[in-house]
Structures are given as structure tokens and as C-alpha cells.
Scaffold this active site. Structure first.
Site, PDB file in Angstrom:
ATOM      1  N   MET A   1      -0.325   9.050   4.668  1.00  0.00           N
ATOM      2  CA  MET A   1       0.239   8.091   3.729  1.00  0.00           C
ATOM      3  C   MET A   1       0.063   6.686   4.282  1.00  0.00           C
ATOM      4  O   MET A   1       0.499   6.376   5.382  1.00  0.00           O
ATOM      5  CB  MET A   1       1.723   8.377   3.495  1.00  0.00           C
ATOM      6  N   CYS A   2      -0.618   5.837   3.529  1.00  0.00           N
ATOM      7  CA  CYS A   2      -0.829   4.445   3.895  1.00  0.00           C
ATOM      8  C   CYS A   2      -0.460   3.568   2.709  1.00  0.00           C
ATOM      9  O   CYS A   2      -0.260   4.061   1.598  1.00  0.00           O
ATOM     10  CB  CYS A   2      -2.287   4.196   4.279  1.00  0.00           C
ATOM     11  N   GLY A   3      -0.372   2.289   2.945  1.00  0.00           N
ATOM     12  CA  GLY A   3      -0.045   1.355   1.876  1.00  0.00           C
ATOM     13  C   GLY A   3      -1.143   0.323   1.702  1.00  0.00           C
ATOM     14  O   GLY A   3      -1.612  -0.265   2.678  1.00  0.00           O
TER      15      GLY A   3
ATOM     16  N   ARG B   1       5.271   2.942   4.278  1.00  0.00           N
ATOM     17  CA  ARG B   1       4.117   3.806   4.034  1.00  0.00           C
ATOM     18  C   ARG B   1       3.155   3.813   5.212  1.00  0.00           C
ATOM     19  O   ARG B   1       2.262   4.679   5.262  1.00  0.00           O
ATOM     20  CB  ARG B   1       3.372   3.361   2.774  1.00  0.00           C
TER      21      ARG B   1
ATOM     22  N   ASN C   1      -6.509   4.510   1.186  1.00  0.00           N
ATOM     23  CA  ASN C   1      -5.374   5.421   1.328  1.00  0.00           C
ATOM     24  C   ASN C   1      -5.881   6.809   1.000  1.00  0.00           C
ATOM     25  O   ASN C   1      -6.331   7.057  -0.126  1.00  0.00           O
ATOM     26  CB  ASN C   1      -4.240   5.033   0.374  1.00  0.00           C
TER      27      ASN C   1
END
Length: 298
Positions: free
Chosen positions: A1-3, A32, A176
Site C-alpha cells: 500500500m502506497c500513496g 499509506r 501504487n
């Protein structure tokens, strides 16, 4: 999970607010991706002086001023440097690729993380907002910016592994998700002469897109080709000096939302990152469709 966050400004009166707006967007995505962060700004004339090229690098073993002095002698032109730990910024009246090549020759252990005429890339490990404030992002100006908060899945937590990946002139890609077949694509690109700096799957996507652009393919077609070639789950924000693009995979399980007004276009992993933008109450807000490429031009 990335933003992911990105902002493309259409209204020049907003250019002085680019850094402050992008910092606020980035702050909403910290949960995130708390590992590390990166950001790219187009048009800040402190970091990327007009009429000069700019190179951003990591792991520079000597102070920016000393490296700039050496490069000035090597290139027979004035190069100036700025330390924004752990990123170093260099600029001068010389071709961006020539400056990047000279950096690699003089300090081969340093990692070039961005180059171009209008682009500055900043990366670091730690809390994204702390990094943004340390770099001075809130005061940055310009017409376009992208940023990324990272939760590492495919490689170690390092500044080098954070996004954006900028491997072509004035080009950035933030991601992402994950590419499941990136190693086979990487091997093919290596056979074609492409050189990689990391083990990160995102770099493979960035190198693929940069190769298509270098061969004359436009950005929309390059991202359609990426969709045809890469497997996995991904949302991508890709920027060039005059373009801002979003694309998702066929399943589209990685979140994304776009907001568009006459004054700006913005994209984020979640709406909360867009909620404080000026005039957002009048924006057209939508979720990008699977495998459809959305491109806005300056």
C-alpha cells in the site's frame, strides 16, 4: 500500500502555491506509506533555474559545492550545487544528459534520480511530511508536481527505492501496486541495452515508458503499450514537462480518484488528499476506468 498525489496547474496565478498545495496533499497520504517519500516539482526557479539544466542525485560522497566546482572545471561552464540531505541538486548551462553523464563520471557511486530542464526530484527515508518540510517543499513554485509515500513491498526501504522514478529527461513515474512479470521485461530491456539502477519493479515500468518516449511514441501510446506488456495490480501517475497522465490495470483494485477544474487537474490515491484544493467543491470528480489512459497537456 502506497500513496500517490499529483497536481497539474492550469492557472498561472496558482503557480506560487504549488508546493504548499502538494505538501498538504502528501500529508493526507502518510498512513499509506510511512517508510519513505519522494516528490518531483516542475518549474521551481530556485531548484531548476530557467535556461539551465538540473540533475538530482543521491549518495553524493562530497558536498554539493565541491562537486559543483569539480564539474565546472570538467565541463568548462559554471555549475552550482545545493545540498538538500540526502538529495543533492546541481544545475548549469549545459545539456541535462551531459550534466548527468559528467556526474556519473566524477562520482560514480552517486545515484542520478532525475534530470531535465524544468524538473527537480527529491527523495528520502522517513516521515513524508518531515521530509517535505526539510526539503522546503511548501515554498516551492511551478506548474506541476507529483509525490509518493511508500510502503515497501518489492525492495528495501531506501531513498533510492522511493518514488518517483525519473529515468528520462523531465519524466517521472509513481506507482501504487506491483508488477508481477517485471523481471522478464527487465531482462528484455537489458538485452536492448537499457541499464538499471535498482531492483525495484517500478523502475522497470519507468524504463519501459522512457524507452518508448525516446523512440518517438507519445505518452498515451506508451502507457497503452505498458498495459499490454505488464501484468499485476497498479495505478500509475506519469508526468513529463508538458503532460500529466494516469492509468490503471484491468482489475483496478489499487485506488485512485481524479478531480478536474478549469484551474487545475489533481489525482490521489484517496479523495481526502484532494479535499483542501481551491475550488474542489466545483470539480468534476471521478475514478479512472480500468486500462483507460487519461492525459492532460500543458
Amino acid at each position: 500500500m502506497c500513496g500517490i498525489v499529483g497536481l497539474h496547474l492550469r492557472e498561472p496565478s496558482l503557480y506560487p502555491q504549488l508546493g504548499a498545495l502538494l505538501t498538504d496533499m502528501l500529508a493526507q497520504m502518510c498512513d499509506r506509506g510511512p517508510d519513505s517519500a519522494g516528490m518531483a516539482i516542475y518549474g521551481d526557479r530556485t531548484w531548476s533555474p530557467e535556461g539551465e539544466s538540473t540533475v538530482s542525485l543521491l549518495d553524493c560522497p562530497i558536498p554539493a559545492a565541491d562537486l559543483a566546482a569539480t564539474l565546472s572545471s570538467t565541463l568548462d561552464t559554471t555549475i552550482t550545487g545545493l545540498d538538500l540531505d540526502p538529495t543533492t541538486i546541481l544545475h548549469g548551462v549545459v545539456g541535462a544528459e551531459d550534466l548527468a553523464a559528467a556526474v556519473r563520471s566524477v562520482v560514480p557511486t552517486a545515484r542520478v534520480i532525475g534530470f531535465g530542464n524544468d524538473l527537480t526530484v527529491l527523495k528520502g527515508v522517513g516521515n513524508p511530511v518531515d521530509l517535505a518540510n526539510r526539503f522546503g517543499l511548501p515554498a516551492a513554485t511551478g506548474w506541476q508536481g507529483v509525490a509518493h509515500t511508500r510502503m515497501a513491498t518489492e525492495s528495501a526501504v531506501t531513498a533510492e527505492g522511493s518514488h518517483p522514478f525519473s529515468v528520462g529527461p523531465d519524466e517521472c513515474l509513481v506507482h501504487n501496486g506491483s508488477f508481477s512479470n517485471h523481471m522478464s521485461i527487465k531482462h528484455q530491456l537489458e538485452r536492448d541495452g537499457v541499464v538499471f539502477d535498482s531492483a525495484n519493479d517500478t523502475e522497470v515500468g519507468a524504463r519501459f515508458v522512457a524507452k518508448q518516449l525516446a523512440e518517438g511514441v507519445d505518452l498515451e501510446k506508451a502507457l497503452l503499450m505498458l498495459n499490454e506488456t505488464f501484468d499485476g495490480f497498479y495505478t500509475l501517475l506519469v508526468s513529463t514537462v508538458d503532460s500529466f497522465a494516469v492509468v490503471r490495470d484491468a482489475i483496478s483494485c489499487k485506488p485512485a480518484v481524479i478531480a478536474e477544474t478549469d484551474q487545475w487537474v489533481a489525482m490521489a490515491s484517496e479523495y481526502r488528499a484532494l479535499a483542501n484544493l481551491p475550488g474542489v467543491e466545483n470539480a468534476r470528480i471521478f475514478e479512472p476506468e480500468p486500462e483507460e489512459v487519461y492525459v492532460w497537456h500543458r
